[in-house]
Design an enzyme around this catalytic site. Structure first.
Site, PDB file in Angstrom:
ATOM      1  N   GLU A 128       0.014  -8.617  46.680  1.00 18.55           N
ATOM      2  CA  GLU A 128      -1.117  -8.060  45.925  1.00 18.55           C
ATOM      3  C   GLU A 128      -1.263  -6.595  46.293  1.00 18.55           C
ATOM      4  O   GLU A 128      -0.423  -6.043  46.999  1.00 18.55           O
ATOM      5  CB  GLU A 128      -2.400  -8.839  46.233  1.00 18.55           C
ATOM      6  N   LYS A 185     -12.160 -13.132  52.567  1.00 19.88           N
ATOM      7  CA  LYS A 185     -12.487 -11.722  52.319  1.00 19.88           C
ATOM      8  C   LYS A 185     -13.146 -11.119  53.557  1.00 19.88           C
ATOM      9  O   LYS A 185     -14.361 -10.867  53.611  1.00 19.88           O
ATOM     10  CB  LYS A 185     -13.374 -11.594  51.071  1.00 19.88           C
ATOM     11  N   TYR A 187     -17.222  -9.957  53.292  1.00 16.60           N
ATOM     12  CA  TYR A 187     -17.916  -9.119  52.312  1.00 16.60           C
ATOM     13  C   TYR A 187     -17.573  -9.547  50.898  1.00 16.60           C
ATOM     14  O   TYR A 187     -16.652 -10.348  50.682  1.00 16.60           O
ATOM     15  CB  TYR A 187     -17.576  -7.642  52.523  1.00 16.60           C
TER      16      TYR A 187
HETATM   17  N1  PDD Z   1     -11.348  -5.661  46.474  1.00 11.57           N
HETATM   18  N2  PDD Z   1      -7.094  -8.381  46.672  1.00 11.57           N
HETATM   19  C1  PDD Z   1      -7.703  -7.670  47.636  1.00 11.57           C
HETATM   20  C2  PDD Z   1      -6.984  -7.456  48.927  1.00 11.57           C
HETATM   21  C3  PDD Z   1      -8.982  -7.125  47.395  1.00 11.57           C
HETATM   22  O1  PDD Z   1      -9.597  -6.420  48.360  1.00 11.57           O
HETATM   23  C4  PDD Z   1      -9.607  -7.331  46.138  1.00 11.57           C
HETATM   24  C5  PDD Z   1     -10.974  -6.796  45.823  1.00 11.57           C
HETATM   25  C6  PDD Z   1      -8.917  -8.078  45.166  1.00 11.57           C
HETATM   26  C7  PDD Z   1      -9.504  -8.366  43.805  1.00 11.57           C
HETATM   27  O2  PDD Z   1     -10.583  -9.258  43.889  1.00 11.57           O
HETATM   28  P1  PDD Z   1     -11.777  -9.211  42.819  1.00 11.57           P
HETATM   29  O3  PDD Z   1     -11.162  -9.336  41.489  1.00 11.57           O
HETATM   30  O4  PDD Z   1     -12.617 -10.382  43.177  1.00 11.57           O
HETATM   31  O5  PDD Z   1     -12.482  -7.887  43.020  1.00 11.57           O
HETATM   32  C8  PDD Z   1      -7.668  -8.602  45.473  1.00 11.57           C
HETATM   33  C9  PDD Z   1     -12.697  -5.150  46.357  1.00 11.57           C
HETATM   34  C10 PDD Z   1     -13.040  -4.677  45.002  1.00 11.57           C
HETATM   35  C11 PDD Z   1     -12.878  -4.099  47.431  1.00 11.57           C
HETATM   36  O6  PDD Z   1     -12.409  -4.329  48.541  1.00 11.57           O
HETATM   37  O7  PDD Z   1     -13.472  -3.070  47.163  1.00 11.57           O
END
Ligand code: PDD
Length: 284
Positions: free
Chosen positions: A181, A148, A33
């Protein structure tokens, strides 16, 4: 107004937006996703998000349509839901097939779902002005979290722990005591020496798009980034902490496990980065 979703070729009201019970996303979490920010009705950093999506599809899931066509669908879902400020979500799974762990035959088409939602801007700005609390939780995820994947059970459990402890995010701690993270965000600190530190983009974190754009923001401000793991102990003693994600951009973290970070208020670096972030993000 009813929300509209895109499901496998059709725009449908949310109540009719359904996938088959044997969709491999539902059965196995066999899918990937992306989440993009929407601001002023426009997609933010679509190009980078679609590049990461392609990379996640290295799991040998086919891209269901061209990138250009997917861009059209994303914009259409944003328009049909009249999203000014919010997020758009896209999910691709390996498709529908009789339940069997091994991949289905090649003619099985991947499933594509796109949804969008509004966020309350003032609520987010109030949160950012106050800063948020995080709690530490063991990182017990699989070894390829750079993909992801929609398989987010450890992240879900970590976030629930955070909520139950009165915090908004969980910081995931590796066996060696370093912070990888957040449950759905990247983690950053500003050390007492003033260095901005975040975990390297290896297989232990998701390479956040917001993280990538922030590197450019930091560079423009003449601030160097140290890409190295930092310990929970170091974070507790940091001058500032913050997190990044598409839905929150830069969010100051003012306490870790109930103990204040710095003076317990959003720090100047995080605040400036939040203010300047969109000068470096791509629109459309
Ligand atoms: N989440 N780390 C994880 C585990 C994440 O799920 C996300 C993003 C990020 C940050 O990635 P980005 O800057 O590309 O949004 C880091 C999204 C927003 C979500 O799951 O809703």
């Amino acid at each position: 107004m009813s929300r509209i979703a895109y499901v496998n070729g059709r725009y449908v009201p949310m109540r009719n937006a359904v996938v088959h019970v044997e969709d491999r996303g539902y059965q196995f979490g066999d899918g990937v996703y992306e989440v993009c920010e929407v601001r002023g009705g426009e997609l933010i950093d679509r190009r980078r998000h679609l590049a990461r999506l392609k990379r996640s599809l290295e799991l040998r899931i086919r891209m269901p349509m061209t990138e250009a066509a997917l861009g059209v669908v994303l914009r259409e879902v944003i328009a049909r839901n009249r999203i000014g400020y919010g997020t758009v979500y896209m999910q691709i799974t390996r498709g529908v097939a009789r339940r069997d762990h091994a991949f289905p035959t090649p003619e099985v088409r991947p499933s594509l779902v796109v949804t969008a939602r509004s966020l309350q801007r003032t609520r987010n700005e109030t949160l950012a002005a106050r800063g948020i609390a995080v709690v530490s939780v063991p990182d017990n995820r699989w070894g390829r979290v750079d993909i992801k994947s929609i398989g987010l059970l450890p992240n879900v459990l970590a976030r629930q722990t955070a909520i139950e402890k009165g915090a908004r995010e969980a910081w995931l701690i590796a066996k060696d005591g370093t912070v990888t993270e957040g449950a759905s965000s990247n983690a950053w600190i500003v050390t007492s020496a003033g260095n901005v530190v975040t975990h390297p983009a290896d297989r232990a974190i998701l390479r956040g798009i917001t993280r990538m754009v922030l590197f450019e923001t930091l560079k423009a401000r003449g601030l160097a980034v140290e890409e190295r793991p930092f310990t929970l102990e170091e974070a507790r003693n940091a001058r500032e902490a913050f997190l990044t994600s598409a839905s929150q951009t830069v969010m100051p973290v003012v306490s870790i496990d109930g103990r204040p970070v710095g003076d317990g208020k959003p720090g100047p670096v995080a605040t400036a980065l939040r203010r300047e972030f969109h000068r470096f993000a791509e629109r459309g």
